[in-house]
Design an enzyme around this catalytic site. Structure first.
Site, PDB file in Angstrom:
ATOM      1  N   HIS A   1     116.972  72.389 -26.026  1.00  0.00           N
ATOM      2  CA  HIS A   1     116.942  71.879 -27.400  1.00  0.00           C
ATOM      3  C   HIS A   1     116.943  70.348 -27.370  1.00  0.00           C
ATOM      4  O   HIS A   1     117.720  69.742 -26.612  1.00  0.00           O
ATOM      5  CB  HIS A   1     118.169  72.408 -28.159  1.00  0.00           C
TER       6      HIS A   1
ATOM      7  N   ASP B   1     121.236  77.758 -31.809  1.00  0.00           N
ATOM      8  CA  ASP B   1     121.630  76.531 -31.097  1.00  0.00           C
ATOM      9  C   ASP B   1     123.141  76.389 -30.941  1.00  0.00           C
ATOM     10  O   ASP B   1     123.678  75.278 -30.992  1.00  0.00           O
ATOM     11  CB  ASP B   1     121.064  75.277 -31.824  1.00  0.00           C
TER      12      ASP B   1
ATOM     13  N   SER C   1     119.696  69.356 -24.579  1.00  0.00           N
ATOM     14  CA  SER C   1     120.738  70.289 -24.120  1.00  0.00           C
ATOM     15  C   SER C   1     120.087  71.558 -23.627  1.00  0.00           C
ATOM     16  O   SER C   1     119.141  72.053 -24.244  1.00  0.00           O
ATOM     17  CB  SER C   1     121.662  70.677 -25.287  1.00  0.00           C
TER      18      SER C   1
ATOM     19  N   ASN D   1     118.147  78.248 -23.611  1.00  0.00           N
ATOM     20  CA  ASN D   1     117.215  77.528 -24.482  1.00  0.00           C
ATOM     21  C   ASN D   1     117.335  76.048 -24.168  1.00  0.00           C
ATOM     22  O   ASN D   1     118.407  75.568 -23.782  1.00  0.00           O
ATOM     23  CB  ASN D   1     117.607  77.782 -25.946  1.00  0.00           C
TER      24      ASN D   1
HETATM   25  C1  GRF Z   1     111.105  71.045 -26.561  1.00  0.00           C
HETATM   26  O1  GRF Z   1     111.394  69.754 -27.045  1.00  0.00           O
HETATM   27  C2  GRF Z   1     112.334  71.890 -26.671  1.00  0.00           C
HETATM   28  O2  GRF Z   1     113.503  71.188 -26.575  1.00  0.00           O
HETATM   29  C3  GRF Z   1     112.222  72.489 -28.042  1.00  0.00           C
HETATM   30  O3  GRF Z   1     110.833  72.727 -28.199  1.00  0.00           O
HETATM   31  C4  GRF Z   1     110.121  71.768 -27.443  1.00  0.00           C
HETATM   32  C5  GRF Z   1     109.133  72.530 -26.618  1.00  0.00           C
HETATM   33  O4  GRF Z   1     108.207  71.689 -26.026  1.00  0.00           O
HETATM   34  N1  GRF Z   1     113.026  73.667 -28.177  1.00  0.00           N
HETATM   35  P1  GRF Z   1     107.100  72.234 -25.037  1.00  0.00           P
HETATM   36  O5  GRF Z   1     106.342  73.349 -25.756  1.00  0.00           O
HETATM   37  O6  GRF Z   1     107.786  72.752 -23.806  1.00  0.00           O
HETATM   38  O7  GRF Z   1     106.216  71.062 -24.734  1.00  0.00           O
END
Ligand code: GRF
Length: 369
Positions: free
Chosen positions: A280, A316, A307, A278
């Site tokens: 984050h 997370d 991260s 993932n």
């Molecule tokens: C990203 O900031 C990611 O870290 C979080 O969700 C957001 C997704 O953005 N988990 P996108 O849809 O890839 O533009």
């Protein structure tokens, strides 16, 4: 030489159904791809046939198998699949259909009995198919899965997945997202520039109208919407299972959560342990959850970041694989900060995936790295 095989038409099956109906007998209907016939199929079809007096199989056309299972399938042409099936003693007719679902055929044929294999429950049947069956007064029968036999596991055995080191091969990834899709776009770009030696086997989203799915479709990827159910953070049991089945069919090595807003649980978490990442928008373990950039501003942090971490059943909290820092600027809003964090995410996520591949990890069946 025997004549070429011709599949049945809807009109043929309709006639069969009406004849049986007049005789007080029952037509059983089942559907599927039946790409590589194995003993599990044969046993299932025998059981299904025993529910009535004749059985028709609605066979997914080549086009619909591709949509459901990805560009490498089917292995066998629709007429060949139909011919093999029709040679089974349990099968009276095979009709080929083009849609992903058999709803229109059910409407047209109005079978007496509908048999579904596998670990479906009546509740996890596709909503439209179920409505069509209820409308036709069809009896729905779910038959138990024949354990240990599946086309996907046969294909995986033939490909030797789980044995080879991944260094030389492309990483087969699934990308899951719910929103904007900028990380998906970054992964696609990294693959195009060969910075990431990978293949996106499937993309999945719980949001039918998301930009994520739009980007996937525009890039010509297999793009699948999965109805997650009413709770925006949770996935219904049926959706957890549907996602698992998509991943298995697509034979993915790694599952990438790129802004996927619902919580994955079993069976995906267990089956892909150590192979789900993932991204984050914070320096974990700080600022877990959905509003990480705002939390960094509220906490008065001078820097935050992103991260990439392994996904476990705890949100997370899995092993952190890599992080990148981003300064928090005076006057930053959650939006401006998040936009700058994403710039780093777009570099970090493809990089982590490629390093992972270079180290020979992960391959199907590998443990936690
Ligand atoms: C990203 O900031 C990611 O870290 C979080 O969700 C957001 C997704 O953005 N988990 P996108 O849809 O890839 O533009």
């Amino acid at each position: 030489m025997p004549a070429d095989y011709t599949p049945a038409t809807i009109a043929d099956v309709r006639r069969l159904r009406d004849t049986l109906d007049q005789q007080g007998r029952k037509l059983v209907f089942t559907n599927g791809c039946f790409d590589l016939l194995h003993a599990g199929h044969v046993r299932y079809l025998e059981q299904a046939r025993a529910l009535g007096d004749a059985m028709v199989i609605a066979l997914n056309s080549d086009q619909s198998v591709r949509t459901l299972k990805g560009p490498d399938r089917p292995l066998n042409h629709q007429n060949d699949r139909a011919e093999v099936l029709s040679a089974l003693r349990a099968v009276d007719a095979v009709v080929i259909f083009d849609d992903e679902r058999a709803t229109l055929l059910i409407d047209a044929i109005r079978p007496h009995v509908y048999a579904k294999g596998g670990d479906y429950t009546v509740d996890s049947l596709n909503r439209e198919e179920r409505a069509a069956l209820e409308n036709a007064g069809t009896q729905i029968c779910i038959l138990p899965l024949v354990p240990g036999r599946s086309t996907t596991s046969t294909i995986n055995k033939m490909l030797g997945s789980g044995n080879a080191g991944a260094c030389e091969s492309k990483l087969r990834i699934a990308v899951l997202g719910s929103g904007e899709g900028s990380n998906l776009r970054a992964i696609i770009a990294a693959i195009q520039s060969s910075a990431l030696i990978a293949e996106i086997a499937i993309t999945l989203s719980d949001q039918a109208d998301s930009n994520f799915l739009k980007i996937a479709r525009e890039a010509g990827l297999t793009a699948q919407f999965v109805d997650g159910g009413p709770n925006p953070r949770r996935l219904s049991d049926a959706a957890q299972k549907e996602i698992f089945e998509h991943l298995e069919r697509a034979r993915v090595d790694v599952v990438v959560l790129a802004g996927f807003m619902r919580i994955l649980k079993e069976p995906v978490i267990g089956a892909y342990q150590g192979r789900i990442v993932n991204v984050h928008p914070s320096l974990l373990p700080k600022h877990k959850g959905a509003s990480a950039p705002q939390l960094a501003i509220d906490a008065g942090d001078s820097e935050t970041g992103c991260s990439v971490h392994l996904v476990t059943s705890e949100i997370d909290a899995g092993l952190i694989l890599a992080q990148a820092k981003v300064p928090v600027l005076s006057g930053d809003t959650a939006e401006t900060l998040h936009a700058r964090i994403k710039i780093e995410e777009h570099k970090l996520l493809p990089q982590v995936l490629n390093e992972w591949r270079e180290r020979g990890l992960p391959v199907r069946g590998a443990g936690v790295p």
